[in-house]
Design an enzyme around this catalytic site. Structure first.
Site, short mmCIF file in Angstrom:
data_model
loop_
_atom_site.label_atom_id
_atom_site.label_comp_id
_atom_site.label_asym_id
_atom_site.label_seq_id
_atom_site.Cartn_x
_atom_site.Cartn_y
_atom_site.Cartn_z
N HIS A 181 -8.15 -4.93 -0.70
CA HIS A 181 -6.90 -4.18 -0.84
C HIS A 181 -5.68 -5.07 -0.57
O HIS A 181 -4.71 -5.03 -1.31
CB HIS A 181 -6.92 -3.00 0.13
CG HIS A 181 -5.73 -2.10 0.02
ND1 HIS A 181 -5.33 -1.54 -1.18
CD2 HIS A 181 -4.86 -1.65 0.94
CE1 HIS A 181 -4.27 -0.80 -0.97
NE2 HIS A 181 -3.96 -0.83 0.31
N ASP A 228 -9.34 -3.01 -6.84
CA ASP A 228 -8.90 -2.32 -5.64
C ASP A 228 -9.39 -0.86 -5.67
O ASP A 228 -9.03 -0.10 -6.55
CB ASP A 228 -7.37 -2.36 -5.55
CG ASP A 228 -6.84 -1.92 -4.20
OD1 ASP A 228 -7.54 -1.18 -3.50
OD2 ASP A 228 -5.72 -2.33 -3.85
N SER A 243 0.82 -1.19 0.00
CA SER A 243 0.00 0.00 0.00
C SER A 243 0.87 1.27 0.00
O SER A 243 1.74 1.41 -0.85
CB SER A 243 -0.95 -0.04 1.20
OG SER A 243 -1.95 0.94 1.10
#
Length: 637
Positions: A600, A555, A469
């Site tokens: 995610h 996502d 991320s």
């Protein structure tokens, strides 16, 4: 704090060294509620797994491999609500089950994030829940069931940069409605005895002021960063005079301290802390304001909180990336901490944990946590896996991961770099690595890797880096600025195109994240600064480490478009550099692995774990035969 998401995660050690994740469970009254197979069940004895009552079959929702994420039981056990989702999506469905001789699903609500039960004056159960749309929770609803069924919107937050979550105080006296963004919060109290009355505001939002609320004996205990220094401290005030001018300082934290969580008991308040990268528990006696500080075992890197209703004990678990959770209980009467006895994990004798510091360019000392085998010889020739995040004031994830355990067993060195922008040393540590100080995090990461090499931990040709991320910002920036430090990189759902993403206000998180990255659309200062470190913007023809990227097709947090654009631009730069270098140059491998679904990060995906480990071993020229055999001890392939 994520208080509303407190769930019990149990991880049991089997004689064969297998580790089985047990799903979320909740104790209420004389029952334990949990998931068994594809069903929500309850049992009178948590140890008797064969004697349970099926309350709901998750397959009725027609989802692909659903699992229960959270359970809440109504006060007198007339109803139970469960939040259910799948691995490939962040969307959750909340089902409400009426408990009777023949349990039946009373209602189903889509896109629910947080939810809590209260009981009104008429002895009727009321469910409050937040509705999530485009990753944001701005609406709160309340619903009743049975003969007086209704469902109405209770509150709507109009500022799109804020989100709402619900938390029931430990004594169930108040339901708190927490409205917050990255920097500011506002809390409203919903009376647990009169939930139809208008909510009471504790303190109107003040930019930069964060606060969280607990309750005990008509007093509010408020964890807040208000005042100097701007780190968290514990305040106290009467419940009927909640405004900020009435807050009295009750307890202050040491410098460089991160508050992990707070738990309230009848006569004690327990603070879970990280100070100078070590874990502590502070037990505050509320009768005499005494404080007992407990330094926890040095191997411990993270807490797992327990949903506990026993007023005499405070149970919790400790874990590390290579060691599964172990149970501890603080008993208030004895004033002592007791640890779980029984099977002692062999990793305690075969591995070593070190806590070192690297000096960054501006002289700031950056903490690192390092794991390696005790009997490793010539660590300079061992492979190194570096972990980094450095954003949103969040700590590096240091929960138990079986694949990390296997890597250490196979001779790898693991290094966790707690750079600025994260939260390991408190709120100021985050402030020093966001907005126009984001490059501090990059300087810290460079310093950490150079310090590791300088102290004899591996070498550039055996050094790998991993990030997920927002950690992809620093990892991608390092690949541009100092690629010679690395041999290979694995990125998961990485944020690589900061500038174009933050310019797009139609994306669900752009407005919420302006406090972290700045607004490049309206402020040239931020636009120019982001250009200095944005991984996509700084790709150039040069040598790069090999990079493996795992991305998710749908996502919503990190759009696939930015990852694909980054990968294509990187490959073009590498091709240009290869042409200029001539024959004999070994170009790096750039792999983009796009997974289906919209979650995610899927931490325990066996396919993902296998692909990443295979990539690292191949890039470093290592034999992976034994590592995959060892993985079978821990993962059920």
């Amino acid at each position: 704090m994520d208080a509303f998401e407190k769930v019990r995660t149990r991880l049991e050690t089997q004689p064969q060294e297998e580790y089985e994740i047990i799903n979320v469970e909740v104790k209420h009254g004389g029952f334990v509620y949990y998931q068994e197979g594809c069903c929500l069940v309850r049992s009178k004895d948590e140890e008797d797994n064969d004697n349970y009552e099926v309350l709901f079959n998750l397959e009725e929702l027609k989802l692909d491999q659903p699992f229960i994420d959270c359970i809440r039981v109504a006060p007198d056990e007339k109803y139970v609500a469960a939040k259910i989702r799948t691995e490939d999506s962040e969307a959750s469905t909340c089902v409400v089950i009426k408990l009777s001789d023949q349990p039946v699903m009373e209602a189903s609500f889509p896109n629910v994030s947080s939810f809590e039960w209260v009981k009104d004056e008429e002895d009727e159960d009321v469910l409050f829940y937040t509705f999530q749309r485009n990753l944001r929770c701005n609406d709160v609803y309340r619903a009743t069931f049975g003969d007086n069924k209704r469902n109405e919107r209770f509150y709507t937050e109009k500022d799109p940069s804020y989100f709402v979550f619900l938390y029931l105080t430990k004594d169930s006296r108040f339901l708190t409605m927490n409205i917050m963004n990255k920097m500011t919060s506002e809390v409203w109290l919903i009376d647990g005895l009169s939930p139809w009355d208008p909510p009471v505001l504790i303190q109107k939002r003040i930019y930069g002021v964060l606060y969280y609320v607990e309750h005990r004996d008509d007093e509010l205990y408020i964890l807040t960063n208000v005042g100097e220094p701007t780190e968290f401290k514990l305040m106290r005030t009467a419940a009927d005079t909640p405004a900020i001018m009435n807050w009295d300082l009750f307890f202050t934290m040491k410098r460089n301290t991160k508050v992990i969580d707070l738990d309230m008991f009848k006569d004690h308040c327990v603070l879970f802390l990280k100070h100078s990268n070590l874990l502590y528990v502070n037990v505050i006696g509320l009768a005499d304001d005494s404080v007992r500080s407990l330094k926890l075992p040095p191997w411990a890197c993270g807490f797992i909180m327990d949903t506990n209703s026993d007023p005499k004990n405070c149970p919790f678990q400790l874990c590390s990336p290579i060691r599964p959770p172990k149970y501890y209980t603080y008993k208030f009467a004895e004033g002592k901490l007791f640890e779980e006895t029984g099977h002692e994990d062999p990793i305690t004798k075969t591995s070593r944990v070190l806590r070192l510091e690297a000096k960054s360019k501006d002289g700031k000392l950056v903490p690192m946590t390092i794991f390696h085998k005790t009997d490793s010889e010539d660590l300079q020739k061992k492979p190194l896996l570096v972990h980094v995040y450095g954003a949103y004031g969040m700590d590096l994830k240091m929960n138990f991961r079986p694949e990390r355990r296997v890597l250490v067993d196979d001779g790898w060195i693991l290094a966790y770099c707690h750079v600025r922008g994260g939260g390991e040393l408190g709120l100021q540590w985050h402030a020093d690595g966001r907005l126009t100080k984001k490059l501090n995090g990059l300087a810290d990461l460079e310093a950490c890797i150079k310090t590791l090499h300088g102290q004899g931990f591996s070498q550039p040709s055996l050094t790998t880096l991993t990030a997920f991320s927002a950690g992809g910002v620093l990892a991608g920036a390092l690949c541009n600025s100092n690629p010679e430090l690395l041999r290979a990189v694995t990125l998961e759902a990485p944020f690589l195109d900061v500038l174009n993403t933050m310019m797009d206000t139609t994306l669900p998180l752009t407005l919420e994240e302006l406090e972290e990255w700045g607004n490049p659309s309206s402020d040239e200062k931020y636009r120019n600064y982001i250009k200095r470190y944005c991984p996509y913007q700084n790709i150039k023809p040069q040598h790069y480490p090999s990079i493996h990227i795992t991305a998710y097709e749908n996502d919503e947090r990190v759009p696939l478009k930015g990852i694909v654009s980054y990968t294509e631009k990187l490959k073009e730069a590498i091709m240009e550099h290869t042409k200029d270098t001539g024959e004999g140059y070994q170009a790096p491998n750039i792999i983009l692995d796009i997974q289906p679904g919209g979650n995610h990060v899927i931490e325990d995906s066996h396919k993902k774990i296998t692909a990443q480990i295979k990539f690292l071993y191949e890039e470093l020229g290592l034999d992976s035969t034994s590592v995959f055999e060892d993985l079978k001890k821990y993962l059920k392939f």
